[in-house]
Write an enzyme that holds these catalytic residues in place. Sequence first.
Site, PDB file in Angstrom:
ATOM      1  N   GLN A 160       1.147   7.100  -7.063  1.00 27.65           N
ATOM      2  CA  GLN A 160      -0.018   7.293  -6.625  1.00 27.65           C
ATOM      3  C   GLN A 160       0.369   9.161  -6.881  1.00 27.65           C
ATOM      4  OE1 GLN A 160      -0.861   7.784  -2.451  1.00 27.65           O
ATOM      5  NE2 GLN A 160      -2.920   6.575  -3.070  1.00 27.65           N
ATOM      6  N   ARG A 164       0.919  -1.524   7.122  1.00 29.32           N
ATOM      7  CA  ARG A 164       2.021  -1.233   8.133  1.00 29.32           C
ATOM      8  C   ARG A 164       2.796  -2.400   8.152  1.00 29.32           C
ATOM      9  NH1 ARG A 164      -2.608   0.715  12.461  1.00 29.32           N
ATOM     10  NH2 ARG A 164      -3.861  -0.830  10.581  1.00 29.32           N
ATOM     11  N   ARG A 194      -8.331   6.255  -5.839  1.00 28.91           N
ATOM     12  CA  ARG A 194      -8.527   5.638  -3.843  1.00 28.91           C
ATOM     13  C   ARG A 194      -9.835   6.392  -3.494  1.00 28.91           C
ATOM     14  NH1 ARG A 194      -4.610   3.872   0.850  1.00 28.91           N
ATOM     15  NH2 ARG A 194      -4.720   2.330   0.191  1.00 28.91           N
ATOM     16  N   HIS A 218      -8.652  10.484   1.366  1.00 32.71           N
ATOM     17  CA  HIS A 218      -8.403  10.975   3.049  1.00 32.71           C
ATOM     18  C   HIS A 218      -8.060  12.661   3.402  1.00 32.71           C
ATOM     19  CE1 HIS A 218      -5.917   6.713   2.657  1.00 32.71           C
ATOM     20  NE2 HIS A 218      -7.013   6.789   3.212  1.00 32.71           N
ATOM     21  N   TYR A 228      -7.920  14.632   1.375  1.00 35.15           N
ATOM     22  CA  TYR A 228      -6.841  15.481  -0.109  1.00 35.15           C
ATOM     23  C   TYR A 228      -7.413  16.344  -0.838  1.00 35.15           C
ATOM     24  CZ  TYR A 228      -2.978  13.170   3.030  1.00 35.15           C
ATOM     25  OH  TYR A 228      -2.559  12.631   3.830  1.00 35.15           O
ATOM     26  N   HIS A 263      -4.981   9.348  -6.228  1.00 36.99           N
ATOM     27  CA  HIS A 263      -5.690   9.411  -5.028  1.00 36.99           C
ATOM     28  C   HIS A 263      -7.025  11.052  -5.025  1.00 36.99           C
ATOM     29  CE1 HIS A 263      -5.520   9.351   0.050  1.00 36.99           C
ATOM     30  NE2 HIS A 263      -3.931   9.248  -0.697  1.00 36.99           N
ATOM     31  N   SER A 276       0.894  -1.184  -0.046  1.00 35.13           N
ATOM     32  CA  SER A 276       0.316  -0.124   0.078  1.00 35.13           C
ATOM     33  C   SER A 276       0.576   1.441   0.414  1.00 35.13           C
ATOM     34  CB  SER A 276      -1.418  -0.323   1.279  1.00 35.13           C
ATOM     35  OG  SER A 276      -1.450   0.661   1.288  1.00 35.13           O
ATOM     36  N   PRO A 277       0.566   2.704  -0.965  1.00 32.36           N
ATOM     37  CA  PRO A 277       1.626   3.484  -0.539  1.00 32.36           C
ATOM     38  C   PRO A 277       1.261   3.573   0.911  1.00 32.36           C
ATOM     39  CG  PRO A 277      -0.613   3.876  -1.791  1.00 32.36           C
ATOM     40  CD  PRO A 277      -0.947   2.160  -1.073  1.00 32.36           C
TER      41      PRO A 277
HETATM   42  C1  LIG Z   1       3.167   5.188   7.534  1.00 33.95           C
HETATM   43  C2  LIG Z   1       2.609   5.427   6.426  1.00 33.95           C
HETATM   44  C3  LIG Z   1       1.688   6.799   5.222  1.00 33.95           C
HETATM   45  C4  LIG Z   1       0.583   6.076   4.310  1.00 33.95           C
HETATM   46  N1  LIG Z   1       1.142   7.444   3.439  1.00 33.95           N
HETATM   47  C5  LIG Z   1      -0.081   6.892   2.728  1.00 33.95           C
HETATM   48  C6  LIG Z   1      -0.123   7.413   1.260  1.00 33.95           C
HETATM   49  O1  LIG Z   1       1.163   8.321   0.854  1.00 33.95           O
HETATM   50  N2  LIG Z   1      -1.452   7.240   0.478  1.00 33.95           N
HETATM   51  C7  LIG Z   1      -2.427   6.763   0.695  1.00 33.95           C
HETATM   52  O2  LIG Z   1      -2.946   6.838  -0.280  1.00 33.95           O
HETATM   53  N3  LIG Z   1      -2.493   6.794   2.068  1.00 33.95           N
HETATM   54  C8  LIG Z   1      -0.854   6.412   2.927  1.00 33.95           C
HETATM   55  N4  LIG Z   1      -1.512   5.102   3.749  1.00 33.95           N
HETATM   56  C9  LIG Z   1      -2.324   4.798   4.173  1.00 33.95           C
HETATM   57  C10 LIG Z   1      -1.886   3.023   3.795  1.00 33.95           C
HETATM   58  O3  LIG Z   1      -1.739   2.907   2.654  1.00 33.95           O
HETATM   59  C11 LIG Z   1      -3.153   2.054   4.363  1.00 33.95           C
HETATM   60  O4  LIG Z   1      -4.267   2.811   4.108  1.00 33.95           O
HETATM   61  C12 LIG Z   1      -3.309   2.534   5.829  1.00 33.95           C
HETATM   62  O5  LIG Z   1      -2.046   2.547   6.577  1.00 33.95           O
HETATM   63  C13 LIG Z   1      -4.196   0.672   6.235  1.00 33.95           C
HETATM   64  O6  LIG Z   1      -3.212  -0.286   6.119  1.00 33.95           O
HETATM   65  P1  LIG Z   1      -3.217  -1.338   6.937  1.00 33.95           P
HETATM   66  O7  LIG Z   1      -3.229  -1.613   8.183  1.00 33.95           O
HETATM   67  O8  LIG Z   1      -1.943  -2.633   6.199  1.00 33.95           O
HETATM   68  O9  LIG Z   1      -1.280  -0.414   7.943  1.00 33.95           O
HETATM   69  C14 LIG Z   1       0.338   6.225   5.065  1.00 33.95           C
HETATM   70  C15 LIG Z   1      -0.455   5.090   5.806  1.00 33.95           C
HETATM   71  C16 LIG Z   1       1.250   4.817   7.290  1.00 33.95           C
HETATM   72  C17 LIG Z   1       1.116   3.846   7.970  1.00 33.95           C
END
Ligand SMILES: Cc1cc2nc3c(=O)[nH]c(=O)nc-3n(C[C@H](O)[C@H](O)[C@H](O)COP(=O)(O)O)c2cc1C
Length: 783
Positions: free
Chosen positions: A506, A731, A637, A587, A589, A584, A428-429
Amino acid sequence: MKIVCIGGGPAGLYFGLLMKLRHPAHQVTVVERNKPYDTFGWGVVFSDQTMDNMRGCDPVTAAEIEQAFNHWDDIELHFKGEVFRSGGHGFVGIGRKRLLNILQARCEALGVELVIECEATSAADDPDADLIIASDGINSRIRTAHADVFQPDIVTRPNRYIWLGTPRLYDAFTFLFEKTEHGWFQAHAYKFDDKTSTFIVECPEHVWLAHGLDKATTDESIAFCEQLFAANLQGAPLLSNARHLRGSAWLNFQRVTCAQWSLHNGHSQVVLMGDAVHTAHFAIGSGTKLAIEDAIGLAGLLHDAGHGAEALPAVLQRYQAERNIDVLRLQNAAWNAMAWFEVCGERYCDQLPGPQFMYSMLTRSQRISHENLRLRDARWLADFERWFARRAGLVLRDDPNDTQRPPPPMFTPYTVRGLTLKNRVVVSPMAQYKAVDGVPGDWHLMHLGARALGGAALVMAEMTCTSPDARITPGCPGLWTDEQGAAWKRIVDFVHAQGDAAIGMQLGHAGPKGSTNAPWQGAGADLPLESGNWPLLSASAVPYLPDGQVPRAMTRADMDRVRDDFVAATRRADAAGFDWLELHGAHGYLLSAFISPLTNRRSDEYGGSLANRLRYPLEVFAAVRAAWPAHKPMSVRISAVDWVDGGTTPDDAVAIARAFKAAGADMVDCSSGQVHPDQKPTYGRMYQVPFADRIRQEAGIATIAVGAISEADHVNSIIAAGRADLCAIARPHLANPAWTLGEAARIGWVPQPWPAPYRSAKSQLEAGFARAAAAQAPVKVES
Ligand SMILES: Cc1cc2nc3c(=O)[nH]c(=O)nc-3n(C[C@H](O)[C@H](O)[C@H](O)COP(=O)(O)O)c2cc1C
Ligand SMILES: Cc1cc2nc3c(=O)[nH]c(=O)nc-3n(C[C@H](O)[C@H](O)[C@H](O)COP(=O)(O)OP(=O)(O)OC[C@H]3O[C@@H](n4cnc5c(N)ncnc54)[C@H](O)[C@@H]3O)c2cc1C
């Protein structure tokens, strides 16, 4: 103690007999308004585990029940002319009357006084009682009389059901689905004695109304059901034993919970038990189990406390605290199962092929996972895996003696446009905030490169910004200069040269959430930079945080400029060699700020209705899609729900997905929230998967599920049930770049290829997991 149980259902009778058994000096009375043989309902089911509990408490009753019950292991589905059957589920079915008669006889043998055909009017009927058990069922009079203390929460569900019987004997827990001109009906049927099966028919309210069943008598309803399920009933009649009920024989399920389970009424301690305090939908057949286990729980606590009345207040508090954990867990599972049956007609019946429909139904409570299904019926699961792998395009030998293990769903390929992903895992990004002037550097090469070697099929780069003022923080990467494009190309080339993972870009614009710190810098994430800020743009002049930087509402000229920036960045992403592009739109944005009514307050054609709020994001999407090569896939997304009243809802998310699909999106990446600081998300294992599932079935577009998906078992269950097409893992990939390789080893998927220099670690890891699994006996989750 003097104990009075109001209500002689399973809860009151079993508690009464356990108390008398453990401490014969107690004076125990059960008051029941019905005659011993006058009871509503046919058979009930409970699990093998409940039987084990009962055996431990009173072997005599358990032995009687065991003689009378029907045990079966299989679940059978009749769906669109096909029959599917899987084993290992372990149910016990018994006639409700038979169960009550066994409990009544045992009560009498032990000296419990049964006061039959006596309506208790209040908990004060017996002022001498030390303890009054309000086991008076779902419509508990005692609970209603003290609703101010018990604080019941009663939710009436939309489906209609009728509880019937039939002499046709179903030797499995059988589910029948039939489509009518107005929608789908389902029946849940199981044998509970040598002559009779329970036969519950269920459908959504609108289907029930369209068939005029609201005006039908019980006999007319039965005739309707007999005709509907005629092919399966093979001439057997359907029977009702609830003719004494007033009104329609079709009921709505009511889910009951109570904030408080006990009180003192001035004379006695009064405590709720069984359906009076909680109900669980028949979709996982656990109401009787919960009632019996309440009785076991309270009787055990009173026994441990020495059976004295003085211990009651503390014991009753403990009873609620301890039982509530089990009850909530089961109610949760029952709720998921119930919700599945409420929407299956609209969401799954017409969408999923038979084997996948069966899988989805078996895992409806979300407590039974892929590996749990393997424990139940390894052969059925292997057949399913073979079917799934073939659908994913793999060629498997058609030899019934073939012992070659088919790949689990997680490790099947997925093709979209000109790209075939080797499996279903996406990194995931994840924003790293390590770029300098928008240029990704060695950190990004290391971060994305390592994860590309770690087994995932697609590695998504973090949100990459289309202009300097589109950044979240000064450390965000961009694609507005050729230097940035070249830096990205170095990373993409490494990924392509060193392995077979695809890499995605992304693209995003921070909108109202820009000009902030990296999480570990300054005041922390989402808060404005202390210096060097830049002006923000958004749909409306609404700051993300109440005292945050106020963005400027975009003019049409701003919209043109930002759209063109997205297009220029898209061209650079293509030139850098990215295989996949994600827009994107989540969230909070910029594009998300247009979509959500919480952040879009415009009164022009870009605000107001959802169609208006989507206008600009769709314009950007269409422009980007046109600039992105036709053979390369593109996803968007979204935040499928804002988790704030008045914000985007899951209904909206389906409409949003449909709109992006029409604009040419291949997939919707289903995230949620982060749009408004007041959000109240319901976190939990795989908590956003229901959005991916709903969007996939109702909008008819492939989805990426994301959020708290942390094991291969989760990914397999999601992909196999058709709840999503890909799973994005964030994560867990921070902790372990080779998460996919590790999970393959954990589930014993040995054919998983590893990068050549790492291969010597593979068999060691596999052997370690195999040893750990052998040392730990697998547990079959109930229902
Ligand atoms: C450190 C970090 C940075 C993230 N940056 C982005 C991002 O750049 N773009 C995005 O769409 N989501 C971002 N996310 C959200 C993750 O892509 C993901 O949707 C979210 O962490 C839930 O997934 P998980 O439970 O596997 O961590 C970020 C999450 C983390 C933890
Ligand atoms: C369609 C359907 C299918 C179901 N299938 C299953 C299943 O497969 N497995 C399962 O485990 N559960 C099933 N249940 C649920 C199950 O019937 C209940 O959860 C279970 O009976 C609860 O036990 P109880 O003792 O708390 O309440 P009840 O069994 O409802 O007993 C309450 C008793 O109190 C008596 N009473 C009420 N008020 C008074 C009063 N004022 N004075 C005297 N007596 C009174 C009533 O007559 C009744 O006998 C199903 C329910 C439905 C509706």
